[in-house]
Each structure stands twice: as structure tokens, then as C-alpha cells.
Design an enzyme around this catalytic site. Structure first.
Site, PDB file in Angstrom:
ATOM      1  N   SER A  84     -23.428  41.168 -35.601  1.00  0.00           N
ATOM      2  CA  SER A  84     -23.484  42.360 -36.298  1.00  0.00           C
ATOM      3  C   SER A  84     -22.158  42.691 -37.056  1.00  0.00           C
ATOM      4  O   SER A  84     -22.015  43.830 -37.674  1.00  0.00           O
ATOM      5  CB  SER A  84     -23.433  43.344 -35.047  1.00  0.00           C
ATOM      6  OG  SER A  84     -24.665  43.437 -34.491  1.00  0.00           O
ATOM      7  N   LYS A  87     -22.949  44.001 -40.293  1.00  0.00           N
ATOM      8  CA  LYS A  87     -23.393  45.559 -40.666  1.00  0.00           C
ATOM      9  C   LYS A  87     -22.229  46.273 -41.401  1.00  0.00           C
ATOM     10  O   LYS A  87     -22.577  47.067 -42.452  1.00  0.00           O
ATOM     11  CB  LYS A  87     -23.286  46.081 -39.281  1.00  0.00           C
ATOM     12  CG  LYS A  87     -24.567  45.995 -38.497  1.00  0.00           C
ATOM     13  CD  LYS A  87     -24.660  46.677 -37.236  1.00  0.00           C
ATOM     14  CE  LYS A  87     -25.875  46.737 -36.422  1.00  0.00           C
ATOM     15  NZ  LYS A  87     -26.049  45.467 -35.636  1.00  0.00           N
ATOM     16  N   TYR A 186     -26.741  53.090 -30.916  1.00  0.00           N
ATOM     17  CA  TYR A 186     -26.281  51.628 -31.575  1.00  0.00           C
ATOM     18  C   TYR A 186     -27.763  51.046 -31.846  1.00  0.00           C
ATOM     19  O   TYR A 186     -28.575  51.001 -30.836  1.00  0.00           O
ATOM     20  CB  TYR A 186     -25.403  50.517 -30.650  1.00  0.00           C
ATOM     21  CG  TYR A 186     -25.107  49.290 -31.455  1.00  0.00           C
ATOM     22  CD1 TYR A 186     -24.238  49.229 -32.380  1.00  0.00           C
ATOM     23  CD2 TYR A 186     -25.662  48.176 -30.707  1.00  0.00           C
ATOM     24  CE1 TYR A 186     -24.170  48.237 -33.200  1.00  0.00           C
ATOM     25  CE2 TYR A 186     -25.822  46.849 -31.496  1.00  0.00           C
ATOM     26  CZ  TYR A 186     -24.531  46.886 -32.495  1.00  0.00           C
ATOM     27  OH  TYR A 186     -24.198  45.749 -33.058  1.00  0.00           O
TER      28      TYR A 186
END
Length: 290
Positions: A84, A87, A186
Site C-alpha cells: 500500500s 497509494k 481504509y
């Protein structure tokens, strides 16, 4: 501090203010001892750590094994699957397109991805286990950027996990967990932003990132796929079974799908450049990214 716990091998990148002058030798020794203990105790098979300010490297170190079976030591230029930590890089790509006038923050997502028009909002499961939904508000780019879209991941939300089990569908095709813009959850909204980048730029996500995002920063070890000569630096993944670390060999050939919310591979040094650009308000040296 930005961290990515990659199953069991770890990449740590810490940022300190520019007024932080240096780390003393005692502080460096203490960091070394703590990280070495993390490996020796079996918490992780290996790790790379980097501490930077916006203008200098204050600490760097590599510990343990990059590949346990092959007895390959971890190195400071070892390449990690950064999960992640992809991101923020996708989000920078979106903001570049905002600056170019190709995206507006409050554009409906359906302007770029028509199949996401008229989103549905989850209300409950009925007695037979069927989903009860109602129309949700329009999704916008801003909602996706700020994790307020109502999308989540099954691994961190039991309601979504049950929806996936009941329907066999992925999170993208299921009702939102809450009204867009009402709270933070999230989730995989940044994956959808990756699709938006492709539509707005008329390029594949990996091709776009390689250009105006990664190239100006000199992030030559970052990408969704890498040349064969870099595969020998790719860190293996692990999982725990009955408290014991179990290693998964790197596949050959190694192919990684390009998604906005995960899939990039990088080194501590490369990701440090990206974070220094953010500290530099969009610039790294003479190169401007935002």
C-alpha cells in the site's frame, strides 16, 4: 514515519525535519542493536531501514536475509514489494493530472468510469442473507483520495468480508459501507484512482508512473515489473505458520499487475526520494513533480 510490513520482510523509511542535524554514534548503535534483535529473535527474516531529512540521509542499514533459502544477505538496495505504499504515488499521479486540468477534485468518478454511476449503499442483510441496499450519493475523486468513499477491504472489515462471501464479488462491485464523504474508511479507493489515471492520461498506469512521476525523481528501482537483472535483488515473502516463518520463493518469471493501491516494488533509497519530494513541496532538487 512510513512503514510497510511485507508479511515478514520489512522496509522502513523515516522522515525527520531538516533542522535535525545528525544522529550521534550512540543513537546509530542503538538503532543497529534494536533492528538486529528484531532479526535475531525471529520477528522478521530481514529488513532495511532509512532515516532521512529533506536534504540528507541520517541513517541507513540492512539486516538479516533477503532470501533465506538461498542464504542471500539483505542489502540496502534490496527491492521490496511495497504494497500500500503504492497509494501515495498513485495519488501524486492524480494530482499531476489535476494540475494539468485533466481531472477536477470534485468530478464524479462516473465521468471517467461510467460503470460506477449510481453507487449503492449497504444497509443490512435480510433473513435469507441477501443484501439490502439503497442509492448512495455520487462518488467523487476527492472521496477516493481521502479514503472517505465507503470502499474498504475484506481483510479489515467484517461486513465487506461477509458481502464478498455471500456474493462472490470483489469490493469494487459491492455496495459502499457508508455515504461518500461522511467518514474515513481504509480501502481500495486508490485502486479505482489508478483506473481514473489511465482514462484521464490515455496511458496504462505503469507507463504513466514511469514518466512524469518516477523519472524526474530518479526512482530507477521502482516499478510494477523490473528487468531480469534486478530480480536477484527482490526480497522473498513470508507468512507465519504456528509461530514459524515460512518463506515463499520468488516466482519466475516475476510478473506484477499494475494497480493504484498496490503492486509497486521499490528500495528504501528510492522511496526516500519520493518522500523528500513531498517535503520539498513537489520538488526534488531542480526537478518539479507537483
Amino acid at each position: 514515519m512510513t512503514t510497510s510490513s511485507l508479511i515478514a520482510a520489512t522496509l522502513l523509511v523515516a522522515l525527520l525535519p531538516s533542522e535535525t542535524p545528525t544522529l550521534s554514534e550512540n543513537r546509530r548503535d542503538a538503532i543497529d542493536a534494536f533492528l538486529e534483535e528484531s532479526v535475531d529473535s525471529g520477528k522478521v527474516p530481514g529488513l532495511v531501514a532509512l532515516v532521512i531529512s529533506d536534504d540528507k540521509v541520517l541513517y541507513s542499514g540492512a539486516f538479516g536475509k533477503q532470501n533465506v533459502k538461498e542464504d542471500i544477505d539483505m542489502r540496502e538496495n534490496s527491492i521490496f514489494r511495497i504494497a500500500s505504499m503504492t497509494k501515495p504515488i498513485t495519488s501524486v499521479a492524480v494530482m499531476q493530472l489535476v494540475e494539468q486540468g485533466k481531472i477536477e477534485l470534485d468530478d464524479p468518478v462516473s465521468k471517467y468510469l461510467p460503470d460506477l454511476a449510481k453507487p449503492q449503499l449497504f444497509e443490512s442483510f435480510d433473513e435469507s442473507g441477501e443484501l439490502v441496499t439503497k442509492p448512495a450519493k455520487e462518488l467523487t475523486i476527492r472521496h477516493l483520495l481521502t479514503h472517505t468513499s465507503g470502499y474498504s477491504y475484506g481483510f479489515c472489515n467484517h461486513t465487506l468480508r461477509r458481502m464478498q462471501q455471500e456474493t462472490g464479488k470483489g469490493a469494487r462491485d459491492l455496495p459502499l459501507l457508508h455515504e461518500p464523504g461522511t467518514r474515513w474508511t481504509y480501502g481500495m479507493g486508490t485502486r479505482i484512482l489508478g483506473e481514473v489515471v489511465e482514462v484521464a492520461s490515455d496511458e496504462k498506469l505503469d507507463e504513466y508512473m514511469d514518466g512524469p512521476v518516477l523519472a524526474p525523481l530518479g526512482m530507477t528501482d521502482t516499478g510494477f515489473t523490473g528487468p531480469d537483472d534486478k530480480l536477484e535483488r527482490l526480497v522473498t515473502l513470508h507468512h507465519r505458520s504456528d509461530g514459524t516463518l515460512v518463506e515463499k520463493p520468488n516466482p519466475e518469471p516475476d510478473q506484477q499487475a499494475a494497480h493504484g493501491d498496490g503492486g509497486l516494488r521499490s528500495t528504501a533509497k528510492d522511496y526516500g526520494k519520493f518522500l523528500k519530494m513531498l517535503l520539498g513541496k513537489g520538488r526534488l532538487g531542480k526537478n518539479k513533480v507537483l
